[in-house]
Scaffold this motif. Sequence first.
Motif, PDB file in Angstrom:
ATOM      1  N   UNK A 123      60.317  67.334   5.123  1.00 30.53           N
ATOM      2  CA  UNK A 123      59.217  68.013   5.102  1.00 30.53           C
ATOM      3  C   UNK A 123      58.700  67.293   6.585  1.00 30.53           C
ATOM      4  N   UNK A 124      57.569  68.243   6.939  1.00 28.64           N
ATOM      5  CA  UNK A 124      56.574  67.722   7.983  1.00 28.64           C
ATOM      6  C   UNK A 124      55.287  68.557   7.883  1.00 28.64           C
ATOM      7  N   UNK A 125      54.228  67.480   8.608  1.00 30.46           N
ATOM      8  CA  UNK A 125      53.209  68.104   8.500  1.00 30.46           C
ATOM      9  C   UNK A 125      52.224  67.571   9.772  1.00 30.46           C
ATOM     10  N   UNK A 126      51.181  68.257   9.991  1.00 32.65           N
ATOM     11  CA  UNK A 126      50.033  67.540  10.754  1.00 32.65           C
ATOM     12  C   UNK A 126      49.132  66.898  10.006  1.00 32.65           C
ATOM     13  N   UNK A 127      48.725  65.787  10.567  1.00 34.35           N
ATOM     14  CA  UNK A 127      47.751  64.928   9.654  1.00 34.35           C
ATOM     15  C   UNK A 127      46.995  64.080  10.983  1.00 34.35           C
ATOM     16  N   UNK A 128      45.935  64.343  10.862  1.00 34.78           N
ATOM     17  CA  UNK A 128      44.866  63.762  11.920  1.00 34.78           C
ATOM     18  C   UNK A 128      45.429  63.922  13.206  1.00 34.78           C
ATOM     19  N   UNK A 129      45.894  65.082  13.544  1.00 37.70           N
ATOM     20  CA  UNK A 129      46.523  65.489  15.106  1.00 37.70           C
ATOM     21  C   UNK A 129      47.749  64.811  15.393  1.00 37.70           C
ATOM     22  N   UNK A 130      48.502  64.226  14.397  1.00 37.21           N
ATOM     23  CA  UNK A 130      49.880  63.683  14.465  1.00 37.21           C
ATOM     24  C   UNK A 130      50.929  64.437  13.391  1.00 37.21           C
ATOM     25  N   UNK A 131      51.897  64.542  13.952  1.00 36.97           N
ATOM     26  CA  UNK A 131      53.059  64.982  13.037  1.00 36.97           C
ATOM     27  C   UNK A 131      53.546  63.802  12.276  1.00 36.97           C
ATOM     28  N   UNK A 132      53.886  64.069  10.990  1.00 36.02           N
ATOM     29  CA  UNK A 132      54.322  63.227   9.969  1.00 36.02           C
ATOM     30  C   UNK A 132      55.474  63.869   9.446  1.00 36.02           C
ATOM     31  N   UNK A 133      56.681  63.032   9.166  1.00 39.50           N
ATOM     32  CA  UNK A 133      57.774  63.394   8.663  1.00 39.50           C
ATOM     33  C   UNK A 133      58.067  62.681   7.458  1.00 39.50           C
ATOM     34  N   UNK A 134      58.634  63.536   6.322  1.00 36.77           N
ATOM     35  CA  UNK A 134      58.764  62.862   5.245  1.00 36.77           C
ATOM     36  C   UNK A 134      60.513  63.246   4.957  1.00 36.77           C
TER      37      UNK A 134
END
Length: 183
Positions: A123-134
């Motif tokens: 999974x991926x998301x944008x959090x505080x203008x940064x891409x995070x990967x799970x």
Amino acid sequence: MKFESELMNLLESDKALFSILKAVETLNLNDCWIAAGIIRNKVWDTLHSMQTETNDIDVIYFDENEPSINAEKILEAKLNTIMPHLPWSVKNQARMHIKNNLPPYHSSFEGVANFPETPTAIAARINQNKIEIMAPYGLQDLFTCQVRPTPNFTNNSPLHPIFLNRIQEKNWGHTWNKLQIIT
């Protein structure tokens, strides 16, 4: 770490996929991500120098206070107003354990960890203008084109037939010929 950087670069450089991440971010949901096939297929398409059609955009989140299907449909409608005509599929991981008769999940991470195969458990998301990967099982299988069952779907599990059926129904090996299916 190498694979995580590669994935972040792929997500950032694909304008459509990045727009999807931004649209999902606007929902302001707890523990919310795009997951599974849209990310997996982007990586496999890149590794195979091809482009396949997006057949669904899995959006997952965790909200144990509102586990209704109706709440998911409302969120899909919101996403359709932001980016119309896309195949949105929103699922609250607080209820998805029921599908495979597993104990309740306590987060989206647990939901993703219980996807049937390792390259889909992403999974991926944008959090505080940064891409995070799970990626509960890492990214190596995804980037080396190996498809193997996650722990609850291994060949000694009652859920293994679900993994086998997905492999047959999805016919991934036909679409992406570099894949190695490990049952």
